[in-house]
Design a protein around this motif. Structure first.
Motif, PDB file in Angstrom:
ATOM      1  N   TYR A 138       0.809  -1.225   0.000  1.00  0.00           N
ATOM      2  CA  TYR A 138       0.000   0.000   0.000  1.00  0.00           C
ATOM      3  C   TYR A 138       0.841   1.274   0.000  1.00  0.00           C
ATOM      4  O   TYR A 138       0.560   2.251   0.676  1.00  0.00           O
ATOM      5  CB  TYR A 138      -1.041  -0.030   1.143  1.00  0.00           C
ATOM      6  N   ARG A 139       1.916   1.202  -0.775  1.00  0.00           N
ATOM      7  CA  ARG A 139       2.682   2.375  -1.178  1.00  0.00           C
ATOM      8  C   ARG A 139       3.033   2.151  -2.644  1.00  0.00           C
ATOM      9  O   ARG A 139       2.939   1.046  -3.152  1.00  0.00           O
ATOM     10  CB  ARG A 139       3.964   2.481  -0.358  1.00  0.00           C
ATOM     11  N   LEU A 140       3.472   3.205  -3.315  1.00  0.00           N
ATOM     12  CA  LEU A 140       3.762   3.072  -4.742  1.00  0.00           C
ATOM     13  C   LEU A 140       5.261   2.862  -4.941  1.00  0.00           C
ATOM     14  O   LEU A 140       6.069   3.680  -4.479  1.00  0.00           O
ATOM     15  CB  LEU A 140       3.291   4.324  -5.488  1.00  0.00           C
ATOM     16  N   TYR A 141       5.594   1.752  -5.591  1.00  0.00           N
ATOM     17  CA  TYR A 141       6.979   1.444  -5.938  1.00  0.00           C
ATOM     18  C   TYR A 141       7.094   1.363  -7.459  1.00  0.00           C
ATOM     19  O   TYR A 141       6.133   0.994  -8.123  1.00  0.00           O
ATOM     20  CB  TYR A 141       7.396   0.085  -5.365  1.00  0.00           C
ATOM     21  N   GLY A 142       8.267   1.676  -7.958  1.00  0.00           N
ATOM     22  CA  GLY A 142       8.462   1.561  -9.406  1.00  0.00           C
ATOM     23  C   GLY A 142       9.359   2.680  -9.890  1.00  0.00           C
ATOM     24  O   GLY A 142       9.799   3.528  -9.105  1.00  0.00           O
ATOM     25  N   ASP A 143       9.591   2.701 -11.209  1.00  0.00           N
ATOM     26  CA  ASP A 143      10.541   3.659 -11.794  1.00  0.00           C
ATOM     27  C   ASP A 143      10.198   5.108 -11.472  1.00  0.00           C
ATOM     28  O   ASP A 143      11.081   5.948 -11.348  1.00  0.00           O
ATOM     29  CB  ASP A 143      10.559   3.491 -13.322  1.00  0.00           C
ATOM     30  N   ALA A 144       8.911   5.419 -11.357  1.00  0.00           N
ATOM     31  CA  ALA A 144       8.519   6.819 -11.164  1.00  0.00           C
ATOM     32  C   ALA A 144       8.545   7.228  -9.688  1.00  0.00           C
ATOM     33  O   ALA A 144       8.211   8.366  -9.353  1.00  0.00           O
ATOM     34  CB  ALA A 144       7.115   7.030 -11.720  1.00  0.00           C
ATOM     35  N   TYR A 145       8.930   6.290  -8.808  1.00  0.00           N
ATOM     36  CA  TYR A 145       8.845   6.567  -7.363  1.00  0.00           C
ATOM     37  C   TYR A 145      10.215   6.417  -6.713  1.00  0.00           C
ATOM     38  O   TYR A 145      11.083   5.723  -7.236  1.00  0.00           O
ATOM     39  CB  TYR A 145       7.816   5.615  -6.722  1.00  0.00           C
ATOM     40  N   PRO A 146      10.380   7.052  -5.537  1.00  0.00           N
ATOM     41  CA  PRO A 146      11.669   6.942  -4.848  1.00  0.00           C
ATOM     42  C   PRO A 146      11.958   5.475  -4.485  1.00  0.00           C
ATOM     43  O   PRO A 146      11.010   4.686  -4.367  1.00  0.00           O
ATOM     44  CB  PRO A 146      11.482   7.779  -3.571  1.00  0.00           C
ATOM     45  N   PRO A 147      13.233   5.111  -4.286  1.00  0.00           N
ATOM     46  CA  PRO A 147      13.581   3.705  -4.002  1.00  0.00           C
ATOM     47  C   PRO A 147      12.807   3.164  -2.792  1.00  0.00           C
ATOM     48  O   PRO A 147      12.434   1.999  -2.773  1.00  0.00           O
ATOM     49  CB  PRO A 147      15.083   3.755  -3.719  1.00  0.00           C
ATOM     50  N   GLY A 148      12.552   3.983  -1.810  1.00  0.00           N
ATOM     51  CA  GLY A 148      11.815   3.518  -0.628  1.00  0.00           C
ATOM     52  C   GLY A 148      10.307   3.528  -0.840  1.00  0.00           C
ATOM     53  O   GLY A 148       9.542   3.228   0.079  1.00  0.00           O
TER      54      GLY A 148
END
Ligand code: MTE
Length: 426
Positions: free
Chosen positions: A294-304
């Protein structure tokens, strides 16, 4: 053993910095609004600082679980995905504004537990209380002033499957189409009233409700413990309720009997079912459900990853089966629903030519943040063959559904216009 992911360390830093600045309980809510919420909860305005105390770890009461979902899941209403059941959007046609329990989607990490309302207790505990642990039975909760809220519960991963089918960017998780949502009229007691009764400390910043369903163990054997997710005090004191009724009847087993949390406008994981205990803490709290998931991960988001998800996004859908067949030269009434966690729906546009031209649909309900609006528009197709129907909603904050959604690895918060395939027959 609960896993401590890498992302938790980064989140911990962020929340700790907020905490040191005396801002952890607000989590972005303005000072004036926060003061109003605190005053309503019986707290003054002083915000003393102290070092964080170690948080205790309470084991919830033990319960026996049933298997799977309790209510019937007829295939004309539901698509079953493992332990979850998605509502077929077309089955909502004619059901009215509120989603009947017989049609309401179910999202279970494990199985629906069978809890006895007569012996059920809610434990409120933690260093954020002034007088130590406090227990409530259902009768005591019902003796407190009741409130009703009409609100949707929607899974953060609703419409995830369209990342794959429309954007060729598959994401992990349940392949929901648009049916991981339902709107109900919930009755219960304000969490703010329960916290006040339990003796809320001026130093409290986070509350963490936890369910009584089984511990969540993934197929690879990782045990994440019981389903739980912290929220800042600003949300807890605002519009959150402990609901014991759904659409005028006691909460049914699959939706959290006897009591669930209802966090209007927020992602569904915030609305913890089968509530067993609530930790109230003077330091930020963590669980895998606000760090790993329930957080956004991926290329467009910070590493954490992004900040933990809070409000739901914007969507709309047709009450039509996928690949529905519609007769040419017949006037059809296309119906659907649109919703947003940011503001009420102010406009829905429909395109029947794949997005070249748009016309406004008729809205049947007033704009209501955290609940949906029904809409309709007539359509008389002329050309037999495959066609795509598109609906595009706009909310009171002027957000409009985009053409594509920036992808994230877990496929949350899809908000793009869905291209609904139909076939026109002669
Ligand atoms: N609460 C507990 N205890 N266990 C769960 O598995 N699932 C969450 C939330 N609360 C869950 C829970 C998720 S991810 C969602 S989307 C909603 O419940 C779904 O609520 P519903 O099954 O009543 O539709």
């Amino acid at each position: 053993m609960t896993r401590i992911p890498e992302a938790e360390t980064a989140y911990d830093r962020r929340r700790r910095n907020q905490w040191l600045a005396g801002e952890a309980r607000a989590e972005g809510v303005g000072r004036r609004d926060m003061l109003r919420l605190l005053a309503a909860a019986g707290l003054g305005t002083a915000v003393p600082m102290s070092l964080p105390a170690a948080t205790a770890n309470a084991a919830g009461p033990t319960v026996s679980s049933g298997e799977g979902i309790v209510k019937p899941l007829p295939p004309e209403r539901f698509i079953v995905h493992g332990t979850n059941a998605e509502t077929r959007f077309e089955a909502l046609a004619g059901t009215g504004y509120l989603t009947p329990v017989s049609h309401f989607f179910v999202r279970n990490h494990t199985t629906t537990p069978r809890l006895d309302a007569a012996t059920w207790r809610l434990k409120v505990w933690g260093d954020g209380l002034t007088g130590g642990e406090r227990q409530f039975g259902l009768a005591e909760l019902k003796s407190l002033p009741s409130v009703t809220r009409t609100a949707f519960v929607e899974c953060a991963g609703n419409a995830r499957n369209f990342f794959k089918t429309q954007q060729n960017q598959p994401a992990s998780g349940t392949p929901w189409t648009t049916g991981a949502i339902g709107t109900a009229r919930w009755r219960g007691v304000r969490l703010a009233d329960v916290l006040r009764k339990a003796g809320l400390s001026r130093k409290a910043v986070d509350v963490m409700p936890r369910g009584l369903d089984d511990e969540y163990v993934t197929p690879d054997g990782t045990n994440y413990g019981r389903v739980r997710r912290p929220m800042p005090l600003s949300k807890a004191l605002d519009d959150v309720i402990l609901a014991y009724e759904m659409n005028g009847a006691p909460l049914p087993p699959d939706h959290g009997h006897p009591v669930r949390l209802l966090a209007p406008s927020w992602v569904g994981i915030s609305s913890i079912k089968w509530l067993g205990d609530i930790e109230v803490s003077t330091t930020p709290l963590y669980s895998p459900w606000n760090t790993d998931f329930y957080r956004l991960y991926g290329d467009a988001y910070p590493p954490g990853g992004s900040a933990p998800l809070t409000r739901q996004t914007l969507k709309s859908a047709f009450e039509l089966p996928w690949n529905a067949t519609l007769s040419a030269h017949t006037r059809h009434r296309l119906t659907g629903r649109a919703w947003s966690g940011h503001g009420g729906i102010t406009r829905v546009e429909v395109s029947t030519d794949g997005g070249t031209s748009w016309r406004q649909a008729h809205l049947h309900d007033p704009a209501h943040r955290g609940a949906w609006t029904r809409w309709s528009t007539p359509w008389t197709p002329t050309k037999p063959g495959p066609a795509e129907l598109l609906s595009r909603a706009t909310d009171a904050t002027s957000r409009t559904q985009p053409r594509t959604t920036v992808p994230n690895t877990q496929g949350y918060l899809f908000d793009a216009v869905v291209r609904h395939a139909v076939t026109v027959v002669a």
